[in-house]
Structures are given as structure tokens and as C-alpha cells.
Design a protein around this motif. Structure first.
Motif, PDB file in Angstrom:
ATOM      1  N   ASP A   1      17.074   6.603   4.398  1.00  0.00           N
ATOM      2  CA  ASP A   1      17.116   5.993   3.060  1.00  0.00           C
ATOM      3  C   ASP A   1      17.607   4.547   3.149  1.00  0.00           C
ATOM      4  N   GLU A   2      18.605   4.310   3.992  1.00  0.00           N
ATOM      5  CA  GLU A   2      19.143   2.957   4.146  1.00  0.00           C
ATOM      6  C   GLU A   2      18.096   2.025   4.743  1.00  0.00           C
ATOM      7  N   VAL A   3      17.376   2.508   5.758  1.00  0.00           N
ATOM      8  CA  VAL A   3      16.308   1.709   6.356  1.00  0.00           C
ATOM      9  C   VAL A   3      15.225   1.422   5.330  1.00  0.00           C
ATOM     10  N   ASN A   4      14.858   2.435   4.567  1.00  0.00           N
ATOM     11  CA  ASN A   4      13.819   2.256   3.538  1.00  0.00           C
ATOM     12  C   ASN A   4      14.246   1.252   2.473  1.00  0.00           C
ATOM     13  N   GLN A   5      15.546   1.208   2.178  1.00  0.00           N
ATOM     14  CA  GLN A   5      16.070   0.244   1.205  1.00  0.00           C
ATOM     15  C   GLN A   5      15.824  -1.186   1.684  1.00  0.00           C
ATOM     16  N   VAL A   6      16.066  -1.425   2.973  1.00  0.00           N
ATOM     17  CA  VAL A   6      15.838  -2.756   3.538  1.00  0.00           C
ATOM     18  C   VAL A   6      14.351  -3.090   3.512  1.00  0.00           C
ATOM     19  N   ILE A   7      13.517  -2.112   3.875  1.00  0.00           N
ATOM     20  CA  ILE A   7      12.062  -2.329   3.908  1.00  0.00           C
ATOM     21  C   ILE A   7      11.546  -2.701   2.523  1.00  0.00           C
ATOM     22  N   ILE A   8      12.004  -1.973   1.505  1.00  0.00           N
ATOM     23  CA  ILE A   8      11.557  -2.247   0.129  1.00  0.00           C
ATOM     24  C   ILE A   8      11.995  -3.637  -0.314  1.00  0.00           C
ATOM     25  N   GLU A   9      13.248  -4.000   0.017  1.00  0.00           N
ATOM     26  CA  GLU A   9      13.737  -5.328  -0.378  1.00  0.00           C
ATOM     27  C   GLU A   9      12.890  -6.424   0.274  1.00  0.00           C
ATOM     28  N   ILE A  10      12.597  -6.260   1.575  1.00  0.00           N
ATOM     29  CA  ILE A  10      11.811  -7.271   2.292  1.00  0.00           C
ATOM     30  C   ILE A  10      10.401  -7.361   1.710  1.00  0.00           C
ATOM     31  N   SER A  11       9.787  -6.213   1.449  1.00  0.00           N
ATOM     32  CA  SER A  11       8.411  -6.219   0.935  1.00  0.00           C
ATOM     33  C   SER A  11       8.331  -6.910  -0.431  1.00  0.00           C
ATOM     34  N   LYS A  12       9.358  -6.703  -1.271  1.00  0.00           N
ATOM     35  CA  LYS A  12       9.383  -7.348  -2.593  1.00  0.00           C
ATOM     36  C   LYS A  12       9.668  -8.837  -2.471  1.00  0.00           C
TER      37      LYS A  12
ATOM     38  N   LYS B   1       3.810  -0.982   7.313  1.00  0.00           N
ATOM     39  CA  LYS B   1       3.917   0.411   7.726  1.00  0.00           C
ATOM     40  C   LYS B   1       5.183   0.606   8.563  1.00  0.00           C
ATOM     41  N   PRO B   2       6.102   1.487   8.107  1.00  0.00           N
ATOM     42  CA  PRO B   2       7.272   1.807   8.929  1.00  0.00           C
ATOM     43  C   PRO B   2       6.909   2.889   9.950  1.00  0.00           C
TER      44      PRO B   2
ATOM     45  N   GLN C   1      -9.232  -5.729  15.908  1.00  0.00           N
ATOM     46  CA  GLN C   1     -10.164  -5.178  14.923  1.00  0.00           C
ATOM     47  C   GLN C   1      -9.639  -3.856  14.357  1.00  0.00           C
ATOM     48  N   ASN C   2      -8.976  -3.081  15.228  1.00  0.00           N
ATOM     49  CA  ASN C   2      -8.432  -1.790  14.787  1.00  0.00           C
ATOM     50  C   ASN C   2      -6.921  -1.867  14.547  1.00  0.00           C
ATOM     51  N   TRP C   3      -6.386  -3.108  14.450  1.00  0.00           N
ATOM     52  CA  TRP C   3      -4.943  -3.286  14.207  1.00  0.00           C
ATOM     53  C   TRP C   3      -4.733  -4.649  13.532  1.00  0.00           C
ATOM     54  N   HIS C   4      -4.449  -4.647  12.232  1.00  0.00           N
ATOM     55  CA  HIS C   4      -4.384  -5.905  11.501  1.00  0.00           C
ATOM     56  C   HIS C   4      -2.972  -6.387  11.201  1.00  0.00           C
ATOM     57  N   TYR C   5      -1.955  -5.704  11.727  1.00  0.00           N
ATOM     58  CA  TYR C   5      -0.568  -6.128  11.506  1.00  0.00           C
ATOM     59  C   TYR C   5      -0.167  -7.190  12.529  1.00  0.00           C
ATOM     60  N   ASN C   6       0.509  -8.233  12.061  1.00  0.00           N
ATOM     61  CA  ASN C   6       0.861  -9.325  12.973  1.00  0.00           C
ATOM     62  C   ASN C   6       2.355  -9.600  13.099  1.00  0.00           C
ATOM     63  N   LEU C   7       3.193  -9.063  12.197  1.00  0.00           N
ATOM     64  CA  LEU C   7       4.638  -9.284  12.274  1.00  0.00           C
ATOM     65  C   LEU C   7       5.330  -7.942  12.516  1.00  0.00           C
ATOM     66  N   PHE C   8       6.159  -7.895  13.556  1.00  0.00           N
ATOM     67  CA  PHE C   8       6.844  -6.664  13.951  1.00  0.00           C
ATOM     68  C   PHE C   8       8.350  -6.858  13.802  1.00  0.00           C
ATOM     69  N   SER C   9       9.022  -5.847  13.249  1.00  0.00           N
ATOM     70  CA  SER C   9      10.479  -5.921  13.123  1.00  0.00           C
ATOM     71  C   SER C   9      11.080  -4.545  13.382  1.00  0.00           C
ATOM     72  N   MET C  10      12.220  -4.528  14.097  1.00  0.00           N
ATOM     73  CA  MET C  10      12.974  -3.293  14.285  1.00  0.00           C
ATOM     74  C   MET C  10      14.119  -3.295  13.290  1.00  0.00           C
ATOM     75  N   ILE C  11      14.183  -2.245  12.469  1.00  0.00           N
ATOM     76  CA  ILE C  11      15.209  -2.157  11.431  1.00  0.00           C
ATOM     77  C   ILE C  11      16.036  -0.893  11.664  1.00  0.00           C
ATOM     78  N   HIS C  12      17.363  -1.059  11.661  1.00  0.00           N
ATOM     79  CA  HIS C  12      18.288   0.042  11.932  1.00  0.00           C
ATOM     80  C   HIS C  12      19.133   0.352  10.706  1.00  0.00           C
ATOM     81  N   GLY C  13      19.486   1.616  10.560  1.00  0.00           N
ATOM     82  CA  GLY C  13      20.345   2.015   9.461  1.00  0.00           C
ATOM     83  C   GLY C  13      21.044   3.326   9.755  1.00  0.00           C
ATOM     84  N   LYS C  14      22.023   3.646   8.919  1.00  0.00           N
ATOM     85  CA  LYS C  14      22.773   4.889   9.110  1.00  0.00           C
ATOM     86  C   LYS C  14      22.005   6.096   8.583  1.00  0.00           C
ATOM     87  N   SER C  15      20.903   5.837   7.878  1.00  0.00           N
ATOM     88  CA  SER C  15      20.046   6.907   7.379  1.00  0.00           C
ATOM     89  C   SER C  15      18.658   6.328   7.135  1.00  0.00           C
TER      90      SER C  15
END
Length: 333
Positions: A283-294, A302-303, A267-281
Motif C-alpha cells: 500500500d505504501e509503495v502504491n501511494q508513491v506510485i499514485i502520487e508520481i503518476s498524478k 506498470k508496477p 516494438q514489444n516494450w514501450h516503457y522508457n523510464l524505470f524506477s525501483m520504489i521501496h516501502g514497508k507495505s
């Protein structure tokens, strides 16, 4: 050569009498040079540990991810870290749940996993708690490739396991294989001598354990930050239940994604898919997150970046420390 060496030992460290000689042949090098490289990378703390990675459920342990909301995070982390089944413990940048840890207990645990979490929540004064066991696993395995693009993909092969009769020798082998491999020509010699078996029997039984799924793999784990991967985020996604399996399968193909699971909603947590994403920065991690979300049209995600690491270590399965912790902890209740 360093990057290729790290790729080899992260994927599958050779199960040979002289593994560093085997790697040297692949890299057109010498055993001595590879041993020195391994030794130096350990001294530089780039290599964290080389050992067997056991399959928690298969070896008779129950495990889960847990998130606490606590005020005194340092004290809470200190208490939680005393449990031998806690392998990871991080502060993450969530507005409510700030302390995230993984917990495993053996099947003969007197407390069980739920009671253990309840006790830890009480003694750490956790204001809120969510228990997030794996419902489905798509990927687990960190191979940090310094030569790969952050959005590069790979094919994930699903393994089929054979049945074996688990013997005491198998359990003894798994216990000793959890120890870190040292930079010596015959790193398995001490185990073979302790078990009073020959190398052929030793490696045959290890392969049986691999084929049966008790050992997930025998490999090297790197210290992410020392290896140049200075950013990592546990990204949680709110994916419609009817498509979450397909999204999880595709998401797990990204090389920068090391872990991908379906976990329960609350009820207080509605996220169901979890992923660990690694990057050299970041910004690099955020790039992957944006691509996946699109790509998957996921707007609710939420990262959760780790801001502090309180514990990261392999669980020592088949250890008496689990019963000792429960006995000692019960005395102090």
C-alpha cells in the motif's frame, strides 16, 4: 540508535583504521557496543553486506538489465545464476516477461554481452527476450530510512570525477574491498597486510578511487524485507521522450526511489523510464506510485513486483570466474 546506525553505514561506512570506533563517537556510544550491534544485525540478516560498490562501466565491464519470457522459470533461473556477472535475478508479475536479471561481462569477454544473452536465451528456452541497457542514470543507491515518510524527498548531488592512472595496486585494492566487512576492530587489517602497504597509503588510494568514480561508495546493503521494507516494485513508465529527462530528475528525488534510469523502447516494450520504489507495505509503495503518476500526468505505467528472488549478490569484479564460466559453458554447448 539502531536506525541512526543503519543510516550512517548505508550512506557511507567510515574508511578508517577503526571504523566502528568512529561511528561510536558519532552516536555517543562505545566501540564495543557498536561492534555488537553490527554483529547482531548481521546475524539477524538485516545487514546483507558491507563492501565497496564499484562503478561497473568505469572498471571495464558492460552491463544491462535483461527480461526473459520462460515457461520453466526455476530451471531458467538456475542456469542464469551460474553466470558470475548476474547480480540480481527475480520473478516479476508481468504477463509476458516473468524473469528479470542484471548481467555484466568484462571488456575482455570472448562472448560479449549480446552473445552471452543469446546463449542464455537458447539454453533456457526463452520465448521472448528484451535487452535494456542504461541510456541515462539519474539515481542508483539504496539507503533505506526507517524514519522517513514514503513520499519524502532529498537532493541528489551530481558528482564530478577526477582522472587518475589506474595501477595494479588500485585493481588489487578494489578486488579486496569487495569482500564483506566483519565485526572486528580493524576490519581492513588483513587487506593492508596482504597488499603489504600501510594504512595511510591504503586509505589515500581508496579516496583517489572514490574521487575518480571507480568506487561509487563504500557502504552497507540491507536485506530489504528483514529491515522492514517488505515491498518493492520496479515501476516502468511510458514518458514522452521530450520530457523524460526532467521527469527522471524529479522522480529520483523521492527517498523511496532507490534506482532511476532511462532504458530503450522496443516494438514489444514501450516503457522508457524505470524506477525501483521501496516501502514497508505494498500500500505504501502504491501511494508513491499514485502520487508520481498524478504529479507528472503519466497514465501509462506498470508496477512490476518481485514475487521471487532467485539471486541477489555483489559481482566479484576482477575475478577469474568470468573466463572460467565462458570456457566451461562453451564446452557444454
Amino acid at each position: 540508535m539502531k536506525d541512526e546506525f543503519l543510516k550512517i553505514i548505508q550512506s557511507s561506512f567510515p574508511l578508517e583504521k577503526r571504523p566502528f570506533e568512529d561511528i561510536a563517537k558519532r552516536l555517543n556510544s562505545t566501540e564495543e557496543e557498536i561492534l555488537n550491534l553490527y554483529k547482531n544485525l548481521k546475524e539477524e540478516k538485516i545487514i546483507r553486506q558491507t563492501s565497496a560498490i564499484l562503478e561497473t562501466k568505469k572498471v571495464g565491464y558492460k552491463s544491462t538489465l535483461v527480461a526473459f519470457s520462460v515457461k520453466d522459470i526455476e530451471k531458467a533461473a538456475e542456469i542464469i545464476n551460474t553466470h558470475p556477472g548476474v547480480s540480481h535475478n527475480y520473478e516479476r508479475n508481468h504477463e509476458i516477461f516473468n524473469l528479470w536479471f542484471t548481467l555484466a561481462v568484462p571488456e575482455d569477454s570472448k562472448l560479449g554481452i549480446e552473445k552471452t544473452i543469446e546463449i542464455l536465451a537458447n539454453v533456457t528456452n526463452a520465448e521472448q527476450c528484451i535487452i535494456l541497457p542504461t541510456i541515462k542514470m539519474f539515481k542508483i543507491g539504496v539507503v533505506l530510512d526507517t524514519t522517513a515518510s514514503s513520499v519524502e524527498k532529498e537532493n541528489i548531488k551530481r558528482r564530478e570525477y577526477k582522472d587518475i592512472n589506474l595501477t595494479q595496486l588500485h585493481k588489487d585494492i578494489m578486488y579486496y574491498l569487495q569482500k564483506d566487512i566483519m565485526p572486528v576492530k580493524e576490519p581492513f587489517k588483513e587487506i593492508v597486510e596482504t597488499l603489504n602497504i600501510d594504512y595511510d597509503t591504503f586509505f589515500e588510494e581508496i579516496n583517489n578511487l572514490l574521487e575518480a568514480g571507480y568506487i561509487r561508495r563504500f557502504a552497507t546493503i540491507l536485506n530489504h524485507r528483514k529491515a522492514g521494507f517488505t515491498a518493492n516494485a520496479m515501476v516502468v513508465w511510458n514518458v514522452p521522450d521530450e520530457v523524460v529527462n526532467g521527469v527522471g530528475e524529479e522522480l529520483s528525488q523521492y527517498k523511496s526511489v532507490s534506482h532511476c534510469y532511462i532504458r530503450p523502447r522496443y516494438q514489444n516494450w514501450h516503457y522508457n523510464l524505470f524506477s525501483m520504489i521501496h516501502g514497508k507495505s505494498e500500500d505504501e509503495v502504491n501511494q508513491v506510485i499514485i502520487e508520481i503518476s498524478k504529479k507528472f500526468n503519466i497514465k501509462d505505467f506498470k508496477p512490476l513486483y518481485s514475487t521471487r528472488e532467485f539471486k541477489k549478490s555483489r559481482i566479484e569484479y576482477f575475478s577469474k570466474s568470468f573466463n572460467e564460466w565462458e570456457e566451461n559453458f562453451s564446452k557444454n554447448l
